[in-house]
Design an enzyme around this catalytic site. Structure first.
Site, PDB file in Angstrom:
ATOM      1  CG  MET A  58      30.780  -0.423  21.816  1.00 34.42           C
ATOM      2  SD  MET A  58      32.472  -0.660  22.394  1.00 34.42           S
ATOM      3  CE  MET A  58      33.045   1.022  22.594  1.00 34.42           C
ATOM      4  N   GLY A  99      34.836   4.169  29.260  1.00 33.65           N
ATOM      5  CA  GLY A  99      34.601   4.972  30.458  1.00 33.65           C
ATOM      6  C   GLY A  99      34.573   4.195  31.756  1.00 33.65           C
ATOM      7  CG  ASP A 109      40.112  -0.731  21.435  1.00 38.10           C
ATOM      8  OD1 ASP A 109      39.028  -1.333  21.384  1.00 38.10           O
ATOM      9  OD2 ASP A 109      40.571  -0.246  22.490  1.00 38.10           O
ATOM     10  N   GLY A 167      35.636   4.612  19.034  1.00 42.46           N
ATOM     11  CA  GLY A 167      36.567   5.425  18.261  1.00 42.46           C
ATOM     12  C   GLY A 167      37.704   6.010  19.073  1.00 42.46           C
ATOM     13  CG  MET A 170      35.474  -0.493  17.115  1.00 42.66           C
ATOM     14  SD  MET A 170      36.246   0.571  18.350  1.00 42.66           S
ATOM     15  CE  MET A 170      37.673  -0.428  18.743  1.00 42.66           C
ATOM     16  CB  SER A 185      41.636  -0.784  26.196  1.00 45.86           C
ATOM     17  OG  SER A 185      41.853  -0.217  24.909  1.00 45.86           O
ATOM     18  CG  MET A 231      39.685   1.860  16.220  1.00 47.93           C
ATOM     19  SD  MET A 231      39.561   3.460  17.019  1.00 47.93           S
ATOM     20  CE  MET A 231      39.467   2.958  18.754  1.00 47.93           C
ATOM     21  CG  ASP A 287      35.454  -1.068  25.018  1.00 43.19           C
ATOM     22  OD1 ASP A 287      36.152  -0.279  25.684  1.00 43.19           O
ATOM     23  OD2 ASP A 287      35.724  -1.415  23.851  1.00 43.19           O
ATOM     24  CG  HIS A 305      36.372  -3.627  20.233  1.00 42.87           C
ATOM     25  ND1 HIS A 305      36.205  -2.477  20.989  1.00 42.87           N
ATOM     26  CD2 HIS A 305      35.269  -3.717  19.438  1.00 42.87           C
ATOM     27  CE1 HIS A 305      35.064  -1.891  20.661  1.00 42.87           C
ATOM     28  NE2 HIS A 305      34.481  -2.612  19.714  1.00 42.87           N
ATOM     29  N   GLY A 336      39.565   6.614  23.217  1.00 43.15           N
ATOM     30  CA  GLY A 336      39.628   6.363  24.644  1.00 43.15           C
ATOM     31  C   GLY A 336      39.328   7.633  25.419  1.00 43.15           C
ATOM     32  CB  SER A 361      41.999   6.595  29.844  1.00 44.93           C
ATOM     33  OG  SER A 361      40.621   6.483  30.103  1.00 44.93           O
ATOM     34  CG  HIS A 414      39.736  -4.330  24.723  1.00 45.90           C
ATOM     35  ND1 HIS A 414      38.607  -5.099  24.511  1.00 45.90           N
ATOM     36  CD2 HIS A 414      39.526  -3.167  24.064  1.00 45.90           C
ATOM     37  CE1 HIS A 414      37.752  -4.418  23.755  1.00 45.90           C
ATOM     38  NE2 HIS A 414      38.284  -3.238  23.460  1.00 45.90           N
TER      39      HIS A 414
HETATM   40  C1  DX5 Z   1      36.910   2.879  22.276  1.00 50.24           C
HETATM   41  C2  DX5 Z   1      37.589   1.563  22.531  1.00 50.24           C
HETATM   42  C3  DX5 Z   1      37.871   1.304  23.950  1.00 50.24           C
HETATM   43  C4  DX5 Z   1      38.800   2.290  24.615  1.00 50.24           C
HETATM   44  C5  DX5 Z   1      38.250   2.497  25.989  1.00 50.24           C
HETATM   45  O1  DX5 Z   1      36.333   2.856  21.018  1.00 50.24           O
HETATM   46  O2  DX5 Z   1      36.784   0.492  22.065  1.00 50.24           O
HETATM   47  O3  DX5 Z   1      38.362  -0.019  24.137  1.00 50.24           O
HETATM   48  O4  DX5 Z   1      40.121   1.867  24.736  1.00 50.24           O
HETATM   49  O5  DX5 Z   1      38.974   3.511  26.585  1.00 50.24           O
HETATM   50  P1  DX5 Z   1      38.545   4.097  27.999  1.00 50.24           P
HETATM   51  O6  DX5 Z   1      38.622   2.979  28.976  1.00 50.24           O
HETATM   52  O7  DX5 Z   1      39.580   5.144  28.238  1.00 50.24           O
HETATM   53  O8  DX5 Z   1      37.166   4.658  27.851  1.00 50.24           O
HETATM   54 ZN    ZN Z   2      37.415  -1.538  22.631  1.00 49.76          ZN
END
Ligand code: DX5
Ligand code: ZN
Length: 217
Positions: free
Chosen positions: A132, A172, A30, A137, A63, A5, A32, A170, A61, A139, A193, A28
């Site tokens: 999820m 953690g 994101d 929202g 959001m 991501s 938002m 997606d 993705h 990372g 991350s 990926h």
């Molecule tokens: C969070 C995003 C994720 C994010 C995951 O809302 O949808 O894609 O990048 O980040 P990590 O892998 O650090 O949890």
């Molecule tokens: Zn995502």
């Protein structure tokens, strides 16, 4: 499949950040809108530029509110997979059909507290289910293991031949959590991350894929 991501990448150098994870299955992205989630990232113009900068299939993705209005545009631009949130629309089937008509794969995402049962019937309209494992929202949050039950339910339907679907997770995902997700039947792992906060991103992707594949075998 591993989908790094770019949320945790350097937004001023996205082409280089994509190149750093060459060989990944999906990239990926994101999106938002500061309404559906309390954060703001990027939109279609950045995705269009990214499409020119990398050959990795883009996994967008969304959001965002009102995905019916915006999602098909990402597919038209050339995004490989376009995922929107079940919580953001009253008519997910119509949005999925519009994404597919625009040439994309259609994905449905559910937040950690959203049950999967009400959506099982409509999953045949989709190519991807994105579970999820953090509140969307941001990372860098901690993995919520309770969501894996949703993955297990859908994996059983896929294995029984009742659905054809990529089951993606997606939030953690890292070396400590990827194995339990693989055991639950996940076949695509988003990692932000865990990949971009390491020096050798390519090596981290390979290690994560190896860990997940060892469980699948
Ligand atoms: C969070 C995003 C994720 C994010 C995951 O809302 O949808 O894609 O990048 O980040 P990590 O892998 O650090 O949890
Ligand atoms: Zn995502």
């Amino acid at each position: 499949m591993i989908a790094p991501s770019i949320l945790s990448a350097d937004f001023a150098h996205l082409a280089d950040e994509a190149a750093a994870v060459e060989g990944s299955d999906w990239l990926h992205v994101d999106v938002m809108d500061a309404h559906f989630v309390p954060n703001l990232t990027l939109g279609l113009p950045v995705v269009e530029s990214l499409l020119k900068a990398t050959d990795i299939p883009l996994d967008c993705h969304l959001m965002i509110e009102d995905p019916g209005r915006w999602a098909p545009g990402y597919a038209e631009a050339g995004a490989y997979n376009v995922t929107f949130h079940a919580e953001a629309t009253d008519d997910p089937i119509a949005v999925a059909r519009d994404i597919r008509a625009a040439g994309g794969k259609a994905g449905l995402s559910v937040k950690p507290n959203t049950p999967i049962e009400p959506y099982l019937e409509i999953l045949r309209e989709f190519d991807t289910l994105l579970v999820m494992s953090v509140e969307p929202g941001f990372g860098g949050q901690s993995f919520i293991p309770g969501v894996l039950e949703k993955a297990r339910i859908v994996r059983r339907l896929v294995d029984a031949g009742e659905l054809r679907l990529v089951v993606e997770i997606d939030g953690g995902i890292n070396a400590d959590t990827i194995e339990q997700a693989a055991e639950a039947g996940i076949d695509c792992f988003v990692a932000g991350s865990a990949v971009y906060n390491t020096a050798d991103r390519g090596e981290t992707v390979r290690k994560l894929r190896y860990q997940a594949a060892a469980v699948w075998r």
